[in-house]
Design a protein around this motif. Structure first.
Motif, PDB file in Angstrom:
ATOM      1  N   CYS A  70      10.496  -0.949  -6.511  1.00 47.84           N
ATOM      2  CA  CYS A  70       9.594  -0.575  -7.586  1.00 47.84           C
ATOM      3  C   CYS A  70      10.491  -0.272  -8.786  1.00 47.84           C
ATOM      4  CB  CYS A  70       8.766   0.632  -7.171  1.00 47.84           C
ATOM      5  SG  CYS A  70       7.294   0.875  -8.170  1.00 47.84           S
ATOM      6  N   PRO A  71      11.000  -1.332  -9.436  1.00 45.15           N
ATOM      7  CA  PRO A  71      11.991  -1.159 -10.503  1.00 45.15           C
ATOM      8  C   PRO A  71      11.548  -0.198 -11.606  1.00 45.15           C
ATOM      9  CG  PRO A  71      11.714  -3.472  -9.959  1.00 45.15           C
ATOM     10  CD  PRO A  71      10.635  -2.728  -9.240  1.00 45.15           C
ATOM     11  N   GLY A  72      12.445   0.704 -11.958  1.00 44.10           N
ATOM     12  CA  GLY A  72      12.205   1.638 -13.045  1.00 44.10           C
ATOM     13  C   GLY A  72      11.326   2.827 -12.717  1.00 44.10           C
ATOM     14  N   VAL A  73      10.960   2.990 -11.455  1.00 45.39           N
ATOM     15  CA  VAL A  73      10.061   4.075 -11.074  1.00 45.39           C
ATOM     16  C   VAL A  73      10.828   5.185 -10.362  1.00 45.39           C
ATOM     17  CG1 VAL A  73       8.102   4.714  -9.619  1.00 45.39           C
ATOM     18  CG2 VAL A  73       8.054   2.585 -10.908  1.00 45.39           C
ATOM     19  N   LEU A  74      10.621   6.390 -10.805  1.00 43.64           N
ATOM     20  CA  LEU A  74      11.142   7.580 -10.133  1.00 43.64           C
ATOM     21  C   LEU A  74       9.939   8.403  -9.697  1.00 43.64           C
ATOM     22  CD1 LEU A  74      13.981   8.629 -12.590  1.00 43.64           C
ATOM     23  CD2 LEU A  74      14.229   7.477 -10.392  1.00 43.64           C
ATOM     24  N   LEU A  75       9.950   8.826  -8.456  1.00 50.21           N
ATOM     25  CA  LEU A  75       8.838   9.629  -7.953  1.00 50.21           C
ATOM     26  C   LEU A  75       9.056  11.083  -8.318  1.00 50.21           C
ATOM     27  CD1 LEU A  75       8.446   7.945  -4.479  1.00 50.21           C
ATOM     28  CD2 LEU A  75       6.922   7.719  -6.425  1.00 50.21           C
ATOM     29  N   LYS A  76       8.005  11.716  -8.840  1.00 55.51           N
ATOM     30  CA  LYS A  76       8.095  13.121  -9.223  1.00 55.51           C
ATOM     31  C   LYS A  76       8.265  14.005  -7.999  1.00 55.51           C
ATOM     32  CE  LYS A  76       5.040  12.432 -13.151  1.00 55.51           C
ATOM     33  NZ  LYS A  76       3.713  12.731 -13.697  1.00 55.51           N
ATOM     34  N   ASP A  77       7.452  13.763  -7.005  1.00 63.56           N
ATOM     35  CA  ASP A  77       7.508  14.549  -5.771  1.00 63.56           C
ATOM     36  C   ASP A  77       8.585  13.966  -4.875  1.00 63.56           C
ATOM     37  OD1 ASP A  77       5.247  16.001  -6.637  1.00 63.56           O
ATOM     38  OD2 ASP A  77       3.945  14.401  -5.891  1.00 63.56           O
ATOM     39  N   LYS A  78       9.541  14.748  -4.489  1.00 69.20           N
ATOM     40  CA  LYS A  78      10.644  14.263  -3.656  1.00 69.20           C
ATOM     41  C   LYS A  78      10.326  14.437  -2.169  1.00 69.20           C
ATOM     42  CE  LYS A  78      13.199  12.903  -6.964  1.00 69.20           C
ATOM     43  NZ  LYS A  78      13.280  11.503  -7.256  1.00 69.20           N
ATOM     44  N   GLU A  79       9.104  14.144  -1.812  1.00 67.28           N
ATOM     45  CA  GLU A  79       8.706  14.195  -0.406  1.00 67.28           C
ATOM     46  C   GLU A  79       9.146  12.904   0.271  1.00 67.28           C
ATOM     47  OE1 GLU A  79       7.382  17.003   0.734  1.00 67.28           O
ATOM     48  OE2 GLU A  79       7.375  17.817  -1.285  1.00 67.28           O
ATOM     49  N   GLU A  80       8.868  12.774   1.558  1.00 71.03           N
ATOM     50  CA  GLU A  80       9.229  11.564   2.286  1.00 71.03           C
ATOM     51  C   GLU A  80       8.069  10.583   2.281  1.00 71.03           C
ATOM     52  OE1 GLU A  80      10.638  13.167   6.067  1.00 71.03           O
ATOM     53  OE2 GLU A  80      12.649  12.737   5.337  1.00 71.03           O
ATOM     54  N   LEU A  81       8.408   9.295   2.474  1.00 66.49           N
ATOM     55  CA  LEU A  81       7.416   8.229   2.477  1.00 66.49           C
ATOM     56  C   LEU A  81       7.446   7.497   3.812  1.00 66.49           C
ATOM     57  CD1 LEU A  81       8.207   6.649  -0.993  1.00 66.49           C
ATOM     58  CD2 LEU A  81       6.503   8.373  -0.485  1.00 66.49           C
ATOM     59  N   TYR A  82       6.322   6.905   4.169  1.00 64.84           N
ATOM     60  CA  TYR A  82       6.291   6.032   5.336  1.00 64.84           C
ATOM     61  C   TYR A  82       5.323   4.891   5.079  1.00 64.84           C
ATOM     62  CZ  TYR A  82       1.929   8.308   6.912  1.00 64.84           C
ATOM     63  OH  TYR A  82       0.658   8.784   7.015  1.00 64.84           O
ATOM     64  N   LEU A  83       5.452   3.850   5.873  1.00 64.08           N
ATOM     65  CA  LEU A  83       4.614   2.670   5.763  1.00 64.08           C
ATOM     66  C   LEU A  83       3.681   2.652   6.967  1.00 64.08           C
ATOM     67  CD1 LEU A  83       4.569   0.342   3.730  1.00 64.08           C
ATOM     68  CD2 LEU A  83       6.004  -0.944   5.278  1.00 64.08           C
ATOM     69  N   SER A  84       2.401   2.498   6.716  1.00 64.10           N
ATOM     70  CA  SER A  84       1.389   2.428   7.757  1.00 64.10           C
ATOM     71  C   SER A  84       0.885   0.988   7.808  1.00 64.10           C
ATOM     72  CB  SER A  84       0.248   3.382   7.395  1.00 64.10           C
ATOM     73  OG  SER A  84      -0.866   3.158   8.216  1.00 64.10           O
ATOM     74  N   VAL A  85       0.830   0.405   9.005  1.00 57.80           N
ATOM     75  CA  VAL A  85       0.411  -0.984   9.149  1.00 57.80           C
ATOM     76  C   VAL A  85      -0.680  -1.077  10.206  1.00 57.80           C
ATOM     77  CG1 VAL A  85       1.148  -3.327   9.715  1.00 57.80           C
ATOM     78  CG2 VAL A  85       2.721  -1.795   8.512  1.00 57.80           C
ATOM     79  N   SER A  86      -1.728  -1.808   9.882  1.00 56.54           N
ATOM     80  CA  SER A  86      -2.821  -2.042  10.817  1.00 56.54           C
ATOM     81  C   SER A  86      -3.048  -3.549  10.909  1.00 56.54           C
ATOM     82  CB  SER A  86      -4.090  -1.350  10.325  1.00 56.54           C
ATOM     83  OG  SER A  86      -5.161  -1.645  11.189  1.00 56.54           O
ATOM     84  N   VAL A  87      -2.995  -4.075  12.123  1.00 54.69           N
ATOM     85  CA  VAL A  87      -3.226  -5.498  12.351  1.00 54.69           C
ATOM     86  C   VAL A  87      -3.678  -5.702  13.797  1.00 54.69           C
ATOM     87  CG1 VAL A  87      -0.821  -6.054  12.962  1.00 54.69           C
ATOM     88  CG2 VAL A  87      -2.262  -7.826  11.992  1.00 54.69           C
TER      89      VAL A  87
END
Length: 119
Positions: A3-20
């Motif tokens: 995500c070029p040029g984007v800084l997240l304000k909240d420094k929490e953790e991220l995860y990816l959720s996938v449904s298939v």
């Protein structure tokens, strides 16, 4: 995930959720700093025992099953959706060859739609 040029304000953790294929899985959490690197495999298996004709399987993947991918932020123990990607399972698993680069099915680029909470 980039995500070029984007800084997240909240420094929490991220995860990816996938449904298939009627199954749901998620990645381990990673720090909220782009680019995001998820170094794991999510394996989805499904047996279609009542289908003998491959054409019927294609129709089922187009109509019944949806591929859904969601990028979430862990914010005070609650998942906050940042971006989503959704399409029918047939098109995701077997994309048009002219839309892919590299080895078929190994290297894919998809454009996720950002949510209103992803400023």
């Amino acid at each position: 995930i980039t995500c070029p040029g984007v800084l997240l304000k909240d420094k929490e953790e991220l995860y990816l959720s996938v449904s298939v294929l009627g199954q749901y899985k998620r990645t381990q959490c990673v720090p909220a700093a782009f680019p995001l690197f998820f170094q794991e495999k999510l394996v989805f298996e499904k047996a279609f025992t009542d289908i003998a004709d491959p054409g019927d399987l294609v129709k089922l993947l187009e109509r019944r099953f949806c591929f859904l991918c969601i990028l979430l932020c862990i914010f005070f123990s609650v998942g906050k959706i940042l971006a989503t990607y959704q399409e029918n399972t047939r098109d995701f698993l077997f994309p048009d060859p002219k839309l892919t680069r590299g080895h078929h099915g190994l290297d894919r680029e998809i454009l996720m739609k950002r949510s209103s909470s992803f400023t």
